[in-house]
Write a protein that holds these residues in place. Structure first.
Motif, PDB file in Angstrom:
ATOM      1  N   LEU A  21      21.296  34.443  78.670  1.00 14.50           N
ATOM      2  CA  LEU A  21      20.928  35.718  78.768  1.00 14.50           C
ATOM      3  C   LEU A  21      21.805  36.685  79.738  1.00 14.50           C
ATOM      4  CD1 LEU A  21      16.944  34.832  79.631  1.00 14.50           C
ATOM      5  CD2 LEU A  21      18.045  35.637  77.500  1.00 14.50           C
ATOM      6  N   GLY A  22      21.410  37.628  80.146  1.00 15.53           N
ATOM      7  CA  GLY A  22      22.488  38.810  80.903  1.00 15.53           C
ATOM      8  C   GLY A  22      22.531  40.033  80.279  1.00 15.53           C
ATOM      9  N   PRO A  23      23.110  40.972  81.046  1.00 10.45           N
ATOM     10  CA  PRO A  23      23.404  42.297  80.407  1.00 10.45           C
ATOM     11  C   PRO A  23      24.265  42.549  79.471  1.00 10.45           C
ATOM     12  CG  PRO A  23      24.994  41.714  82.299  1.00 10.45           C
ATOM     13  CD  PRO A  23      24.214  40.843  82.244  1.00 10.45           C
ATOM     14  N   LEU A  69      19.696  30.471  71.962  1.00 12.83           N
ATOM     15  CA  LEU A  69      19.433  31.784  71.681  1.00 12.83           C
ATOM     16  C   LEU A  69      20.410  32.913  72.434  1.00 12.83           C
ATOM     17  CD1 LEU A  69      16.035  31.319  71.613  1.00 12.83           C
ATOM     18  CD2 LEU A  69      17.216  31.863  69.717  1.00 12.83           C
ATOM     19  N   ASP A  70      21.005  33.544  71.758  1.00 17.31           N
ATOM     20  CA  ASP A  70      22.027  34.530  72.518  1.00 17.31           C
ATOM     21  C   ASP A  70      21.290  35.955  72.703  1.00 17.31           C
ATOM     22  OD1 ASP A  70      23.707  36.591  72.471  1.00 17.31           O
ATOM     23  OD2 ASP A  70      25.245  35.869  71.390  1.00 17.31           O
ATOM     24  N   GLY A  71      20.846  36.330  73.621  1.00 21.74           N
ATOM     25  CA  GLY A  71      20.101  37.752  73.786  1.00 21.74           C
ATOM     26  C   GLY A  71      18.695  37.786  73.307  1.00 21.74           C
ATOM     27  N   TYR A  72      18.010  36.536  73.722  1.00 21.77           N
ATOM     28  CA  TYR A  72      16.650  36.623  73.299  1.00 21.77           C
ATOM     29  C   TYR A  72      15.999  35.533  74.174  1.00 21.77           C
ATOM     30  CZ  TYR A  72      12.290  35.773  70.742  1.00 21.77           C
ATOM     31  OH  TYR A  72      10.739  35.330  70.408  1.00 21.77           O
ATOM     32  N   PRO A  73      14.787  35.633  74.935  1.00 22.33           N
ATOM     33  CA  PRO A  73      14.145  36.718  74.750  1.00 22.33           C
ATOM     34  C   PRO A  73      14.557  37.975  75.732  1.00 22.33           C
ATOM     35  CG  PRO A  73      13.259  35.063  76.107  1.00 22.33           C
ATOM     36  CD  PRO A  73      14.435  34.563  75.517  1.00 22.33           C
ATOM     37  N   ARG A  74      14.114  39.068  75.328  1.00 26.64           N
ATOM     38  CA  ARG A  74      14.583  40.049  76.051  1.00 26.64           C
ATOM     39  C   ARG A  74      13.518  41.319  76.730  1.00 26.64           C
ATOM     40  NH1 ARG A  74      20.103  40.877  73.309  1.00 26.64           N
ATOM     41  NH2 ARG A  74      20.918  42.781  74.402  1.00 26.64           N
ATOM     42  N   VAL A  79      22.267  32.766  82.825  1.00 25.24           N
ATOM     43  CA  VAL A  79      22.253  34.157  82.950  1.00 25.24           C
ATOM     44  C   VAL A  79      23.509  34.457  83.417  1.00 25.24           C
ATOM     45  CG1 VAL A  79      21.148  36.141  83.937  1.00 25.24           C
ATOM     46  CG2 VAL A  79      19.940  34.168  83.544  1.00 25.24           C
ATOM     47  N   LEU A  80      24.303  35.233  82.541  1.00 25.66           N
ATOM     48  CA  LEU A  80      25.649  35.756  82.872  1.00 25.66           C
ATOM     49  C   LEU A  80      25.469  36.959  83.724  1.00 25.66           C
ATOM     50  CD1 LEU A  80      27.142  35.141  79.374  1.00 25.66           C
ATOM     51  CD2 LEU A  80      27.648  34.047  81.583  1.00 25.66           C
ATOM     52  N   GLU A  81      26.179  36.888  84.794  1.00 25.37           N
ATOM     53  CA  GLU A  81      26.358  38.081  85.850  1.00 25.37           C
ATOM     54  C   GLU A  81      27.591  38.743  85.866  1.00 25.37           C
ATOM     55  OE1 GLU A  81      22.677  37.613  88.845  1.00 25.37           O
ATOM     56  OE2 GLU A  81      24.674  36.282  89.460  1.00 25.37           O
ATOM     57  N   VAL A  82      27.631  40.081  85.541  1.00 26.34           N
ATOM     58  CA  VAL A  82      29.003  40.828  85.371  1.00 26.34           C
ATOM     59  C   VAL A  82      28.762  42.094  86.289  1.00 26.34           C
ATOM     60  CG1 VAL A  82      30.645  41.723  83.809  1.00 26.34           C
ATOM     61  CG2 VAL A  82      29.573  39.462  83.338  1.00 26.34           C
ATOM     62  N   PRO A  83      29.599  42.581  87.046  1.00 27.78           N
ATOM     63  CA  PRO A  83      29.267  43.944  87.643  1.00 27.78           C
ATOM     64  C   PRO A  83      29.336  45.116  86.594  1.00 27.78           C
ATOM     65  CG  PRO A  83      31.294  42.644  88.610  1.00 27.78           C
ATOM     66  CD  PRO A  83      30.721  41.848  87.614  1.00 27.78           C
ATOM     67  N   GLU A  84      28.914  46.290  86.912  1.00 31.86           N
ATOM     68  CA  GLU A  84      28.586  47.243  85.911  1.00 31.86           C
ATOM     69  C   GLU A  84      29.852  47.793  85.226  1.00 31.86           C
ATOM     70  OE1 GLU A  84      25.024  49.517  86.553  1.00 31.86           O
ATOM     71  OE2 GLU A  84      26.034  51.162  85.303  1.00 31.86           O
ATOM     72  N   HIS A 141       9.991  34.545  84.794  1.00 30.13           N
ATOM     73  CA  HIS A 141       9.246  33.539  83.349  1.00 30.13           C
ATOM     74  C   HIS A 141       9.986  31.985  83.499  1.00 30.13           C
ATOM     75  CE1 HIS A 141       6.516  32.806  80.248  1.00 30.13           C
ATOM     76  NE2 HIS A 141       7.639  32.452  79.734  1.00 30.13           N
ATOM     77  N   TYR A 142      11.307  31.932  84.008  1.00 27.83           N
ATOM     78  CA  TYR A 142      12.090  30.732  84.012  1.00 27.83           C
ATOM     79  C   TYR A 142      12.435  30.299  85.361  1.00 27.83           C
ATOM     80  CZ  TYR A 142      12.118  31.995  79.130  1.00 27.83           C
ATOM     81  OH  TYR A 142      11.777  32.234  77.672  1.00 27.83           O
ATOM     82  N   PRO A 143      11.650  30.062  86.260  1.00 30.42           N
ATOM     83  CA  PRO A 143      12.198  29.633  87.557  1.00 30.42           C
ATOM     84  C   PRO A 143      13.470  28.841  87.715  1.00 30.42           C
ATOM     85  CG  PRO A 143       9.990  28.888  87.162  1.00 30.42           C
ATOM     86  CD  PRO A 143      10.392  29.475  85.867  1.00 30.42           C
ATOM     87  N   ASN A 144      13.585  27.955  86.963  1.00 31.15           N
ATOM     88  CA  ASN A 144      14.952  27.096  86.922  1.00 31.15           C
ATOM     89  C   ASN A 144      16.218  27.600  86.383  1.00 31.15           C
ATOM     90  OD1 ASN A 144      13.296  25.143  88.369  1.00 31.15           O
ATOM     91  ND2 ASN A 144      12.567  24.318  86.519  1.00 31.15           N
ATOM     92  N   HIS A 145      16.079  29.098  86.012  1.00 32.23           N
ATOM     93  CA  HIS A 145      17.391  29.460  85.399  1.00 32.23           C
ATOM     94  C   HIS A 145      18.630  29.515  86.305  1.00 32.23           C
ATOM     95  CE1 HIS A 145      15.902  33.232  87.628  1.00 32.23           C
ATOM     96  NE2 HIS A 145      17.199  32.997  88.030  1.00 32.23           N
ATOM     97  N   HIS A 146      19.740  29.394  85.713  1.00 26.79           N
ATOM     98  CA  HIS A 146      21.232  29.144  86.362  1.00 26.79           C
ATOM     99  C   HIS A 146      21.891  30.579  86.202  1.00 26.79           C
ATOM    100  CE1 HIS A 146      20.534  24.883  86.213  1.00 26.79           C
ATOM    101  NE2 HIS A 146      19.727  24.913  85.177  1.00 26.79           N
TER     102      HIS A 146
END
Ligand code: B4P
Length: 208
Positions: A30-32, A107-112, A136-141, A178-183
């Protein structure tokens, strides 16, 4: 020792030598938009041998094939809006029922959306699949905007990109609850470097 006991001992020695089949691995990436989900899926597929299911790709294939569904969703995609949950859910259900997804999948980009997340819970439970590893991938806007402008897909226009980022913040980021153990993974840096961060997490998961 009787012949029967010897046979039993031989059989149990044989079965001890067999590696137990690995449990299926389900990964949610998941991620932006432009976070690198598609890029990292390819690395995960190569390293862990599970197929990538990208809802973006499944939807673009419908548009390209000019199916009735493709014509219906084309407008939302071009505007950077989310496609209706029922459409995406049924594409995912169909794809993960295929034999190639038996040992797991990404699953790439699901669920959203929250409703997609609830649907996925039911789907995994029905198919006897484990709880997913959530990355979860984090990238600056600004980095996202630069990457997508450089890619230049039909929906990679400055105003559409900004709109997709806002949709992500409003609809998709909240489902992480919904996924408290996400990374959370730092998605900046060379793709190989980002993958090494993901690999460490998935390696630990497959050892569990
Ligand atoms: P997606 O296809 O999921 O597209 P994305 O979020 O824009 O891209 P992604 O994160 O995969 O980035 P990529 O690796 O390609 O969605 C498109 C549309 O489909 C949505 O707007 C929506 O309309 C619809 N949709 C999809 N799923 C849906 C759902 N579940 N529900 C409803 N609607 C849905 O990377 C982007 C670029 O960055 C590439 O050019 C890449 O080369 C580059 N890049 C990647 N990693 C990099 C790195 N580390 N450094 C530099 N560049 C990098």
């Amino acid at each position: 020792m009787g012949r029967f006991t010897l046979l039993l001992l031989a059989l149990s020695a044989l079965s001890l030598g067999q590696p137990s089949p690995a449990a299926p691995l389900v990964v949610l990436l998941l991620g932006p938009p432009g976070g690198g989900k598609g890029t990292q899926s390819e690395f995960i597929t190569k390293r862990f041998g599970i197929p990538a299911v990208s809802t973006g790709e499944l939807l673009r294939a419908e548009v390209k094939a000019d199916t009735p569904l493709g014509r219906q969703i084309q407008g939302s995609m071009a505007k950077g809006e989310l496609v209706a949950d029922e459409v995406v859910n049924s594409l995912v259900a169909k794809r993960i029922a295929e034999p190639s997804a038996r040992k797991g999948f990404i699953l790439d980009g699901y669920p959203r959306t929250a409703s997609q997340a609830a649907y996925l819970d039911r789907l995994l439970a029905e198919r006897g699949l484990p709880k997913p590893a959530v990355i979860v991938l984090e990238v600056p806007e600004q980095e996202i905007v630069n990457r997508l402008l450089a890619r230049g897909r039909a929906d990679d226009k400055p105003d559409v990109i900004r709109g997709r980022i806002r949709v992500y913040e409003k609809e998709s980021a909240p489902i992480l609850k919904h996924y408290p153990n996400h990374h959370r993974i730092d998605g900046a840096g060379a793709p190989e470097e980002v993958f090494r961060r993901i690999e460490r997490i998935l390696q630990a998961k497959t050892r569990d």
